[in-house]
Design a protein around this motif. Structure first.
Motif, PDB file in Angstrom:
ATOM      1  N   THR A 113      -4.215  -4.344  -3.256  1.00 57.36           N
ATOM      2  CA  THR A 113      -5.148  -3.592  -4.153  1.00 57.36           C
ATOM      3  C   THR A 113      -6.378  -3.773  -4.219  1.00 57.36           C
ATOM      4  N   LEU A 114      -6.698  -4.937  -5.485  1.00 49.74           N
ATOM      5  CA  LEU A 114      -7.476  -4.793  -5.442  1.00 49.74           C
ATOM      6  C   LEU A 114      -8.257  -6.370  -5.054  1.00 49.74           C
ATOM      7  N   GLY A 115      -8.026  -6.503  -3.633  1.00 50.64           N
ATOM      8  CA  GLY A 115      -9.360  -7.146  -3.023  1.00 50.64           C
ATOM      9  C   GLY A 115      -9.448  -8.979  -3.174  1.00 50.64           C
ATOM     10  N   LYS A 116      -9.070  -9.129  -4.232  1.00 49.27           N
ATOM     11  CA  LYS A 116      -8.770 -10.477  -4.789  1.00 49.27           C
ATOM     12  C   LYS A 116      -7.726 -11.460  -4.780  1.00 49.27           C
ATOM     13  N   SER A 117      -7.711 -12.456  -5.222  1.00 45.64           N
ATOM     14  CA  SER A 117      -6.625 -13.459  -5.435  1.00 45.64           C
ATOM     15  C   SER A 117      -6.423 -13.023  -7.568  1.00 45.64           C
ATOM     16  N   ILE A 118      -5.690 -13.296  -7.356  1.00 47.69           N
ATOM     17  CA  ILE A 118      -4.707 -13.174  -8.838  1.00 47.69           C
ATOM     18  C   ILE A 118      -3.557 -14.302  -9.165  1.00 47.69           C
ATOM     19  N   ALA A 119      -3.615 -14.608 -10.603  1.00 42.31           N
ATOM     20  CA  ALA A 119      -2.789 -15.620 -10.600  1.00 42.31           C
ATOM     21  C   ALA A 119      -2.106 -15.464 -11.827  1.00 42.31           C
ATOM     22  N   GLY A 135       8.530  -9.304  -0.170  1.00 44.74           N
ATOM     23  CA  GLY A 135       7.210 -10.208  -0.584  1.00 44.74           C
ATOM     24  C   GLY A 135       6.390  -8.758  -1.534  1.00 44.74           C
ATOM     25  N   ALA A 136       6.821  -7.520  -0.852  1.00 43.14           N
ATOM     26  CA  ALA A 136       5.930  -6.373  -1.803  1.00 43.14           C
ATOM     27  C   ALA A 136       6.685  -6.472  -3.099  1.00 43.14           C
ATOM     28  N   ARG A 137       7.615  -6.201  -3.215  1.00 47.46           N
ATOM     29  CA  ARG A 137       7.796  -6.585  -4.931  1.00 47.46           C
ATOM     30  C   ARG A 137       7.907  -7.438  -5.482  1.00 47.46           C
ATOM     31  N   ASP A 138       7.532  -8.232  -4.736  1.00 47.25           N
ATOM     32  CA  ASP A 138       6.398 -10.368  -5.774  1.00 47.25           C
ATOM     33  C   ASP A 138       5.131  -9.732  -5.810  1.00 47.25           C
ATOM     34  N   VAL A 139       3.995  -9.171  -4.735  1.00 52.09           N
ATOM     35  CA  VAL A 139       2.627  -8.677  -4.669  1.00 52.09           C
ATOM     36  C   VAL A 139       2.820  -7.606  -5.926  1.00 52.09           C
ATOM     37  N   CYS A 140       3.607  -6.475  -5.825  1.00 49.13           N
ATOM     38  CA  CYS A 140       3.206  -5.299  -6.973  1.00 49.13           C
ATOM     39  C   CYS A 140       3.618  -5.752  -8.115  1.00 49.13           C
ATOM     40  N   ARG A 141       5.035  -6.142  -8.212  1.00 41.96           N
ATOM     41  CA  ARG A 141       5.301  -7.218  -9.767  1.00 41.96           C
ATOM     42  C   ARG A 141       3.963  -7.921 -10.436  1.00 41.96           C
ATOM     43  N   LEU A 142       3.186  -8.904  -9.390  1.00 46.83           N
ATOM     44  CA  LEU A 142       2.630  -9.374 -10.108  1.00 46.83           C
ATOM     45  C   LEU A 142       1.153  -8.831 -10.129  1.00 46.83           C
ATOM     46  N   GLU A 143       0.408  -7.747  -9.725  1.00 45.62           N
ATOM     47  CA  GLU A 143      -0.425  -6.471  -9.718  1.00 45.62           C
ATOM     48  C   GLU A 143       0.013  -5.959 -10.666  1.00 45.62           C
ATOM     49  N   ALA A 144       1.021  -5.930 -11.442  1.00 50.02           N
ATOM     50  CA  ALA A 144       0.941  -4.807 -12.363  1.00 50.02           C
ATOM     51  C   ALA A 144       1.461  -5.933 -13.607  1.00 50.02           C
ATOM     52  N   MET A 202       0.343  -0.643   0.340  1.00 44.78           N
ATOM     53  CA  MET A 202       0.168  -0.220  -0.119  1.00 44.78           C
ATOM     54  C   MET A 202       0.630   1.030  -0.210  1.00 44.78           C
ATOM     55  N   SER A 203       1.895   1.119   0.991  1.00 44.67           N
ATOM     56  CA  SER A 203       3.168   2.621   0.587  1.00 44.67           C
ATOM     57  C   SER A 203       3.609   2.640  -1.042  1.00 44.67           C
ATOM     58  N   VAL A 204       3.912   1.935  -1.632  1.00 45.47           N
ATOM     59  CA  VAL A 204       3.901   1.837  -2.816  1.00 45.47           C
ATOM     60  C   VAL A 204       3.543   2.237  -3.321  1.00 45.47           C
ATOM     61  N   ARG A 205       1.870   1.581  -3.569  1.00 40.88           N
ATOM     62  CA  ARG A 205       0.723   2.030  -4.659  1.00 40.88           C
ATOM     63  C   ARG A 205       0.455   3.944  -4.489  1.00 40.88           C
TER      64      ARG A 205
END
Lengths: 123, 362
Positions: free
Chosen positions: B316-322, B224-233, B37-40
């Motif tokens: 960020t999206l409040g759901k599970s993505i892959a 951990g945050a880097r992995d979540v951010c790159r996957l969301e993007a 959330m800090s990155v976003r």
């Protein structure tokens, strides 16, 4: 009376009912909890076997039954607020209540001092 | 295990350290979700000093780098950065990387930490018939990524000229009295910058960024945050979403393959393009809160149609993505089932990216 499993679950006993959750040490290791896969009420569980799971951002973790018995209540608050496991793991973030079938199993669990030692060893 | 120049800083910040590709790295400081959330919303700073830097220089630089990489180095201007893949003869991805055109005859390749030695050996081997010198500078430079929608406003306080940097360009600067190269790049989906500085200057710059960033809510963020951010993007992660058995076309990276020039792997990639893809990476939205993880199998009508390559819960999206490598017959909005530890969970194929941040694509 509060006791602990080596697999980092805590148990609080009131008569035949054991309230079960994960310890503060365990939630810290798990990181941000995003989903708690609660079992069905009525599910029979056997000591030492995985009966539910918790998903954190990092990974899914199995939760092991610290005692055998039947799940008589689950913490439905966790459906909307899984983060309670992080915020208050040994209070509002409890997971299930199990009606025990063999109270002697409690003797296999650790007391607070022994559990503290285990956590120190595991770092 | 190797340590970056910021190891002591991470310990002071009470980071949880993990082994990542032989490097002792911070996976999180306080909470992965808060760091995302800090990155976003504001700014997150990441230690990415473990990434490898390989310098190629000499008269044949342009000719050689164009032969080595799938994207076009020859068309780059000095001061530009380019995302590309480097393939083997079969068209399998050896690595995905950034190329910096430092000069007419100088290129810097920034490669994944886990692949640095493999890439270096490959590049040296392939350079034999070219007039170039290849050097591994990985242990000479630290790298800090400053990522978030307010990162330009923040960095301008110390380096006013960063306002002139457009997306995927770089220049040299002196910040806090230290020489460095700053590029407008990153792997989070947000506007941001990456600061290359001398190994020993890295802790000082990190500290200055944190101290002076208080008003900008600058927070350290871990892997951990880097992995979540790159996957969301929807950015691919080497080793998860692609490897030497994946081609850039299958990974959805056809835009970094320039068939009008010669490069290693071209023949097979051209063949694959003409014959059509059998499988390709797609985005999945999991229709449950359960999280699909790397390696889980995907089914449709009882038949296996693919495998999860990366998965997370997106705060960020409040759901599970892959991301998943799926049979190419499947289309956007098709429903499939993911086997999550024995339970078949419904998922829908969705258009990528999952999330579009503040990146300023000009």
């Amino acid at each position: 009376m509060k006791k602990y499993a080596k697999t980092h679950e805590w148990v609080k006993v009131d008569g035949k009912i054991a309230t079960v959750g994960i310890t503060n040490f365990a939630q810290d290791k798990l990181g941000d909890v995003v989903y708690v896969d609660l079992p069905q009420v009525g599910k029979e569980v056997k000591k030492g076997t995985a009966f539910m799971s918790i998903e954190s951002v990092k990974a899914a973790s199995d939760i092991y039954a610290p005692v055998s018995g039947k799940v008589v209540q689950v913490n439905t608050k966790l459906n909307d607020q899984p983060e309670l496991v992080n915020k208050d793991p040994e209070g509002e973030g409890w997971l299930v209540k199990i009606e025990m079938v063999n109270q002697a199993e409690l003797n296999d669990l650790l007391d607070e001092e022994a559990y503290k030692k285990l956590c120190e060893e595991e770092g | 295990m190797k340590r970056t120049p910021l190891y002591e800083n991470h310990i002071v910040l009470n980071a949880k350290m993990v082994d990542f590709a032989g490097w002792e790295m911070p996976i999180q400081y306080e909470s992965i979700t808060n760091e995302v959330m800090s990155v976003r919303k504001n700014i997150g700073i990441f230690d990415v000093s473990h990434m490898g830097e390989i310098l190629i220089e000499g008269d044949d630089t342009a000719k050689f780098v164009d032969y080595l990489l799938t994207n076009s180095f020859g068309s780059m201007k000095i001061g530009q950065v380019m995302y590309t893949t480097m393939c083997n003869e079969k068209g399998g991805i050896i690595d995905d990387l950034l190329t910096y055109r430092l000069g007419e005859n100088r290129a810097m390749l920034v490669v994944n930490a886990a692949n640095t030695q493999k890439d270096f050996n490959w590049i040296v081997e392939k350079s034999a018939t070219f007039n170039v010198k290849v050097s591994d500078l990985s242990m000479d430079y630290g790298l800090i990524a400053v990522q978030g929608p307010t990162s330009e406003e923040f960095l301008r306080r110390f380096a006013p000229d960063v306002i002139n940097l457009s997306y995927y360009t770089f220049a040299s600067y002196t910040i806090f009295g230290k020489y460095c190269i700053i590029s407008r790049t990153g792997y989070t989906g947000e506007d941001g910058f990456e600061i290359y500085c001398k190994w020993n200057d890295t802790p000082f710059i990190w500290e200055e960024l944190l101290t002076r960033g208080e008003n900008f809510s600058v927070k350290p963020a871990g892997l951990g945050a880097r992995d979540v951010c790159r996957l969301e993007a929807s950015y691919m992660l080497y080793g998860n979403d692609m490897d030497e058995n994946t081609t850039p076309l299958e990974a959805g990276l056809s835009w970094v393959v320039k068939f009008e020039k010669d490069f290693i792997g071209k023949e097979n990639l051209l063949k694959q393009k003409e014959e059509g893809l059998k499988k390709r990476i797609r985005g999945l939205e999991i229709l449950d809160k359960k999280i699909a993880r790397h390696g889980m199998e995907i089914f449709k009508n009882g038949e296996k149609v693919g495998v999860i390559t990366s998965g997370t819960f997106s705060p960020t999206l409040g759901k599970s993505i892959a991301l998943a490598m799926l049979d190419s017959q499947l289309k956007i909005s098709d429903e499939v089932e993911v086997d999550i530890r024995g339970t078949r969970v419904k998922a829908r194929i969705v258009k990528l990216p999952f999330y579009r941040g503040s990146v300023k694509i000009s």
